[in-house]
Design an enzyme around this catalytic site. Sequence first.
Site, PDB file in Angstrom:
ATOM      1  N   HIS A   1       0.848  -1.194   0.000  1.00 22.10           N
ATOM      2  CA  HIS A   1       0.000   0.000   0.000  1.00 22.10           C
ATOM      3  C   HIS A   1       0.877   1.235   0.000  1.00 22.10           C
ATOM      4  O   HIS A   1       1.922   1.253   0.646  1.00 22.10           O
ATOM      5  CB  HIS A   1      -0.933   0.019   1.223  1.00 22.10           C
ATOM      6  CG  HIS A   1      -2.107   0.908   1.016  1.00 22.10           C
ATOM      7  ND1 HIS A   1      -2.048   2.271   1.229  1.00 22.10           N
ATOM      8  CD2 HIS A   1      -3.354   0.631   0.573  1.00 22.10           C
ATOM      9  CE1 HIS A   1      -3.225   2.784   0.935  1.00 22.10           C
ATOM     10  NE2 HIS A   1      -4.027   1.831   0.533  1.00 22.10           N
TER      11      HIS A   1
ATOM     12  N   ASP B   1      -8.005  -5.184  -0.454  1.00 26.29           N
ATOM     13  CA  ASP B   1      -8.464  -6.034  -1.557  1.00 26.29           C
ATOM     14  C   ASP B   1      -8.163  -7.513  -1.350  1.00 26.29           C
ATOM     15  O   ASP B   1      -8.721  -8.355  -2.052  1.00 26.29           O
ATOM     16  CB  ASP B   1      -7.825  -5.573  -2.879  1.00 26.29           C
ATOM     17  CG  ASP B   1      -8.430  -4.273  -3.362  1.00 26.29           C
ATOM     18  OD1 ASP B   1      -9.655  -4.110  -3.228  1.00 26.29           O
ATOM     19  OD2 ASP B   1      -7.686  -3.414  -3.880  1.00 26.29           O
TER      20      ASP B   1
HETATM   21  N1  ACO Z   1       3.931  -7.686  -4.721  1.00 24.98           N
HETATM   22  C1  ACO Z   1       5.269  -7.708  -4.846  1.00 24.98           C
HETATM   23  N2  ACO Z   1       6.050  -6.635  -4.678  1.00 24.98           N
HETATM   24  C2  ACO Z   1       5.442  -5.496  -4.339  1.00 24.98           C
HETATM   25  C3  ACO Z   1       4.070  -5.387  -4.167  1.00 24.98           C
HETATM   26  C4  ACO Z   1       3.299  -6.532  -4.379  1.00 24.98           C
HETATM   27  N3  ACO Z   1       1.970  -6.509  -4.241  1.00 24.98           N
HETATM   28  N4  ACO Z   1       3.748  -4.127  -3.836  1.00 24.98           N
HETATM   29  C5  ACO Z   1       4.898  -3.464  -3.793  1.00 24.98           C
HETATM   30  N5  ACO Z   1       5.922  -4.276  -4.092  1.00 24.98           N
HETATM   31  C6  ACO Z   1       7.328  -3.920  -4.140  1.00 24.98           C
HETATM   32  C7  ACO Z   1       7.644  -3.232  -5.434  1.00 24.98           C
HETATM   33  O1  ACO Z   1       7.997  -4.138  -6.458  1.00 24.98           O
HETATM   34  C8  ACO Z   1       8.778  -2.330  -5.022  1.00 24.98           C
HETATM   35  O2  ACO Z   1       9.946  -3.117  -4.909  1.00 24.98           O
HETATM   36  P1  ACO Z   1      11.361  -2.530  -5.356  1.00 24.98           P
HETATM   37  O3  ACO Z   1      11.595  -1.351  -4.466  1.00 24.98           O
HETATM   38  O4  ACO Z   1      12.273  -3.676  -5.137  1.00 24.98           O
HETATM   39  O5  ACO Z   1      11.213  -2.136  -6.792  1.00 24.98           O
HETATM   40  C9  ACO Z   1       8.404  -1.900  -3.620  1.00 24.98           C
HETATM   41  O6  ACO Z   1       7.594  -2.960  -3.118  1.00 24.98           O
HETATM   42  C10 ACO Z   1       7.621  -0.603  -3.586  1.00 24.98           C
HETATM   43  O7  ACO Z   1       6.451  -0.777  -4.417  1.00 24.98           O
HETATM   44  P2  ACO Z   1       5.793   0.349  -5.296  1.00 24.98           P
HETATM   45  O8  ACO Z   1       5.039  -0.282  -6.404  1.00 24.98           O
HETATM   46  O9  ACO Z   1       6.791   1.413  -5.652  1.00 24.98           O
HETATM   47  O10 ACO Z   1       4.807   0.958  -4.220  1.00 24.98           O
HETATM   48  P3  ACO Z   1       3.686   2.001  -4.521  1.00 24.98           P
HETATM   49  O11 ACO Z   1       3.460   2.746  -3.294  1.00 24.98           O
HETATM   50  O12 ACO Z   1       3.995   2.760  -5.762  1.00 24.98           O
HETATM   51  O13 ACO Z   1       2.436   1.070  -4.894  1.00 24.98           O
HETATM   52  C11 ACO Z   1       0.667  -0.409  -4.723  1.00 24.98           C
HETATM   53  C12 ACO Z   1       1.452   0.706  -4.031  1.00 24.98           C
HETATM   54  C13 ACO Z   1       0.249   0.037  -6.118  1.00 24.98           C
HETATM   55  C14 ACO Z   1      -0.573  -0.703  -3.904  1.00 24.98           C
HETATM   56  C15 ACO Z   1       1.560  -1.670  -4.812  1.00 24.98           C
HETATM   57  O14 ACO Z   1       1.866  -2.141  -3.520  1.00 24.98           O
HETATM   58  C16 ACO Z   1       0.917  -2.758  -5.633  1.00 24.98           C
HETATM   59  O15 ACO Z   1       1.034  -2.750  -6.878  1.00 24.98           O
HETATM   60  N6  ACO Z   1       0.194  -3.729  -4.995  1.00 24.98           N
HETATM   61  C17 ACO Z   1      -0.515  -4.748  -5.719  1.00 24.98           C
HETATM   62  C18 ACO Z   1      -1.828  -4.199  -6.288  1.00 24.98           C
HETATM   63  C19 ACO Z   1      -2.842  -3.950  -5.209  1.00 24.98           C
HETATM   64  O16 ACO Z   1      -3.086  -4.792  -4.342  1.00 24.98           O
HETATM   65  N7  ACO Z   1      -3.520  -2.791  -5.296  1.00 24.98           N
HETATM   66  C20 ACO Z   1      -4.575  -2.420  -4.356  1.00 24.98           C
HETATM   67  C21 ACO Z   1      -4.117  -1.364  -3.419  1.00 24.98           C
HETATM   68  S1  ACO Z   1      -5.357  -0.954  -2.236  1.00 24.98           S
HETATM   69  C22 ACO Z   1      -6.494  -0.093  -3.143  1.00 24.98           C
HETATM   70  O17 ACO Z   1      -6.189   0.601  -4.052  1.00 24.98           O
HETATM   71  C23 ACO Z   1      -7.871  -0.238  -2.824  1.00 24.98           C
END
Ligand code: ACO
Length: 370
Positions: A256, A307
């Site tokens: 998140h 989610d």
């Molecule tokens: N699975 C694996 N790795 C992840 C995940 C995940 N679900 N989420 C974050 N990471 C990792 C990223 O790959 C990144 O790693 P790195 O630094 O080695 O490159 C690090 O954690 C930071 O992640 P970001 O994507 O930069 O985090 P951001 O704050 O931009 O994104 C988000 C947040 C979009 C929710 C992300 O965690 C994600 O894509 N999760 C999966 C999709 C999801 O569940 N979305 C629903 C969110 S809740 C809502 O909107 C209602």
Amino acid sequence: MTATRGLEGVVAAQSSICSIVDGVLCYGGINIDELAENATFEEVVYLLWHGALPKRDQLEALTKELGANAAVAPEVIDSIRSYPAGVHPMAALRTAVSSLALYDAEAQDMSKEANYRKSIRLLAQTPTLVASFARIRKGLEPVQPNPEFTVAQNFLYMLSGEVPTETAVKAFDTALILHADHEFNASTFAARVSVATLTDIYSGVVSAIGTLKGPLHGGANEAVANMLGEIGGTANVESYVREKLDNKEKIMGFGHRVYKDGDPRAKWLRAMSKELTAQIGRPELYEMSVKTEEMVTGEKGLKPNVDFYSASVYVALGLETDLFTPIFAISRMSGWTAHIMEQYENNRLIRPRADYTGPVNQHYVPIDQR
Ligand code: ACO
């Protein structure tokens, strides 16, 4: 000028609707835990729209108004009949909500009173649109809403044509409360950007629906259900998660932008998932989810978001997987409209700048010399 990627940590405006401080989520200053435990969705809607819990007569009036406004213009239902086979329910919802505006005589009325009335209609009619689409695509006739029912009761009733059980209504109502608002999440921010141009409320919520649809936002709940289907059983969790992480793929329902130490909504949905999957005789769905959580948290330190467990809750309620994100929209319509009304009250155009990284000092070259 330097850009902040994804606007992380940027405070874009003041708002008195919803707060997240040190991982604690509150609507109107009330902890989400107290609301999930004690409130109804209609009370939460009133809280988001008015900034305070309703007194009994105010709650009764709002519940009545929502029931009375749940029926959708027959022209809109007829247009749903003409949607191509196989369209995603979120695409259908985006179009259907947009078409509501065409049959709303107040669509262009920007008065505060008209925007409040439109918020009631939008919240009341979104469940009707989702349920009607879900039936029409199966060749069934839509079920008319019952004006006496709450939002949760009515949606489940309009989907199946049968009066839902108290257990199902309670679980669904709690899910609606947990999804109702989340300050400047992507879809709400999209709605606010949209209406800050002083466009109408329908345009604002259509922007929001299109934004919620994406798998990094609301679309993740459907993706989680598909993932649980792919995993198939608890024994396969470890290899599945390891392969995804080795391939640098994201595990849906985890991580998140704001919560780094866990999403306070997830524990409620986890508990509901445990109870409901046991009730329907499919405890393995919950067990598979828990094992996935243990693996992803252990390997990556990532916690489940709203989610993740909502997916198994909705599966246990017998809801179709591709309706999960529209269900999110049914609930979040309350937050979107609250934010839109707040934006109109104290509006300024939202127009950030870009940190330009393209070429400079270029010249026009005639086409035959390129
Ligand atoms: N699975 C694996 N790795 C992840 C995940 C995940 N679900 N989420 C974050 N990471 C990792 C990223 O790959 C990144 O790693 P790195 O630094 O080695 O490159 C690090 O954690 C930071 O992640 P970001 O994507 O930069 O985090 P951001 O704050 O931009 O994104 C988000 C947040 C979009 C929710 C992300 O965690 C994600 O894509 N999760 C999966 C999709 C999801 O569940 N979305 C629903 C969110 S809740 C809502 O909107 C209602």
